[in-house]
Design an enzyme around this catalytic site. Sequence first.
Site, PDB file in Angstrom:
ATOM      1  N   LYS A   1       0.848  -1.192   0.000  1.00 27.70           N
ATOM      2  CA  LYS A   1       0.000   0.000   0.000  1.00 27.70           C
ATOM      3  C   LYS A   1       0.884   1.243   0.000  1.00 27.70           C
ATOM      4  CE  LYS A   1      -1.318   2.441   3.162  1.00 27.70           C
ATOM      5  NZ  LYS A   1      -2.513   2.476   3.976  1.00 27.70           N
TER       6      LYS A   1
ATOM      7  N   ARG B   1     -10.164   2.270   6.304  1.00 26.08           N
ATOM      8  CA  ARG B   1      -9.662   1.271   7.254  1.00 26.08           C
ATOM      9  C   ARG B   1      -9.155   1.941   8.519  1.00 26.08           C
ATOM     10  NH1 ARG B   1      -4.284   2.685   8.265  1.00 26.08           N
ATOM     11  NH2 ARG B   1      -2.792   1.795   6.806  1.00 26.08           N
TER      12      ARG B   1
ATOM     13  N   GLY C   1      -3.822  10.882  14.080  1.00 28.20           N
ATOM     14  CA  GLY C   1      -3.037  11.740  13.196  1.00 28.20           C
ATOM     15  C   GLY C   1      -1.560  11.404  13.126  1.00 28.20           C
ATOM     16  N   ALA C   2      -0.966  11.097  14.281  1.00 28.71           N
ATOM     17  CA  ALA C   2       0.489  10.963  14.323  1.00 28.71           C
ATOM     18  C   ALA C   2       0.935   9.604  13.801  1.00 28.71           C
ATOM     19  CB  ALA C   2       0.995  11.171  15.749  1.00 28.71           C
ATOM     20  N   ASP C   3       1.547   9.619  12.629  1.00 30.33           N
ATOM     21  CA  ASP C   3       2.006   8.361  12.029  1.00 30.33           C
ATOM     22  C   ASP C   3       3.461   8.452  11.596  1.00 30.33           C
ATOM     23  OD1 ASP C   3       1.575  10.147  10.040  1.00 30.33           O
ATOM     24  OD2 ASP C   3       0.395   8.823   8.763  1.00 30.33           O
TER      25      ASP C   3
END
Lengths: 319, 319
Positions: free
Chosen positions: A69, A113, A224-226
């Site tokens: 992905k 997802r 949000g935090a990735d």
Amino acid sequence: MIPTILTWDDIKPIVAEIDLVHAMEEAFIAYSRKRAVIPPVGELIFDKPPGDVHLKYGYLKQGDYYVIKIASGFYNNPQLGIPSSQGLMLLFKQTTGQLASVLLDEGNLTDLRTAAAGAVAAKHLGPTRVACIGIIGTGIQAIEQLTALKTVTKCRKAVVWGRSENNVATFIKKANNLGFNTQKMASPEALCQQSNLIVTTTPSTKPLIQFDWVQPGTHITAVGADTANKQELDAALLSRASLVAVDSLSQSRTRGEVYRAVNSNELSRDDVVELGEVIDSNTITRKNTSEITVTDLTGVAVQDLSIARAVFLSASAAS
Amino acid sequence: MIPTILTWDDIKPIVAEIDLVHAMEEAFIAYSRKRAVIPPVGELIFDKPPGDVHLKYGYLKQGDYYVIKIASGFYNNPQLGIPSSQGLMLLFKQTTGQLASVLLDEGNLTDLRTAAAGAVAAKHLGPTRVACIGIIGTGIQAIEQLTALKTVTKCRKAVVWGRSENNVATFIKKANNLGFNTQKMASPEALCQQSNLIVTTTPSTKPLIQFDWVQPGTHITAVGADTANKQELDAALLSRASLVAVDSLSQSRTRGEVYRAVNSNELSRDDVVELGEVIDSNTITRKNTSEITVTDLTGVAVQDLSIARAVFLSASAAS
């Protein structure tokens, strides 16, 4: 072998028929049972204009497909009338490496997802009685989270905080169209005082929520935090919460709220559980109505595998 | 933005018009001048059946597109009548992250850019007079290397060694069709005695060539080893060679011949140069007609970016 190419127009009606909350529960359980092979997230970072690209990929042992992905956020895109989030998913046969499907979902499956994972967190760790849902941020993920939460709570009261007045107004319209009674809040602090199920959905690099603002019995899902530098929750909030769950312990070593809190010595890694363990267990859960719990989602390839595979198999069955 | 989807049938006539040797020279120069942002290679490894998937991705600073390339080898595929190597390339706009093109090349562009890199190595480090080309292995990459070498040497004499008599016979037919006078050799040792430009193209995990077998003045390009466990050249061959070049110094820390030789303390990393430096310099080269030189190719995303971008721009200009 000719790959099945699916556009978002093809995918949209198919994915609407899939029980994504159930699919994500199964994906997280498989992941926490160590059935998944998920290498570290790949990353490309751009400066001018700012953008980040994430590659998430992996497979289930004894499975049939592997997924790759690509999802990106280019945060100046809206100025050009282009959505920030872009992306696609690729599904390959696990036995031969042949490309089975190209899902040109334009990042929408990632949004769905992720929202479904938020609903899973709320289902298993949220308060029994949700008085009001608080949403921090006003973008696509903000409205998707609210949409997904409809499947796990009867609460139809929502509050929202965002930086842009216009975006807040647009969000409120959309939320009300979903059947919510939605109010804007003047600050994150005011939002915390009104809600006991909170979802944060921004690309902020500075904490937006402090522990002292949060009501007893609240669950917070941080979406949000990735990356390593994004952060929405004050580190002390994680250390003082009764329970902190993450979608992926291994990813939390390099990114997200838990990474930030452990890095600043506010949190011990030993005090963090995996969402799949929570779902899989009767004992790891909220113990009473006053506990504050947190879920930190960085997004795991096993979710992408689950949704891409479900869409592809539905599309194949229909054709 | 609707991505341009190109099948191998679309790509084949376009790529035939591209000067790949020149394109790879430019790509390697840009890479060695540190103009490229190339994260570590992503990898998925499968056991049953055995397969490995590589994700290579990156971009050039001040460039226009970023690339993600997926290439796999599933070595039992031929038993099913399916090529071992599978893959595709994706090209995205660097300013917005939008998907510009899906190149369904079925791994062919990887084969072509790898073969072109072999020709680049032969052009810059090969003997001035190639007496005979030796090819170890009989698969797709074996014949592609020979094809690419036609553009950089006038030599039309070739010898080949492979494990399977049938595959050797098929290879010889194809090589002769390319205009070569091709003989089979009984062993890698016999092959080394006959040739002064050697290309190894197998997925071997044990060395196939020893230093003592190699004639003075020979150049060897090792193409097969692209993981941590593959190896085609004896480590002592690298330590005793006059010059060892790699396409990527950083990748050679984790994969390929140089990784293996450094790992077994036969070679110092300081004695290895990058192919882009060789092309870019007048001084880093073969000094006389008796030196033995080696190039170790693990394949770099900058090559994928170069070939995918060239194909996409040609396709766009034609449509």
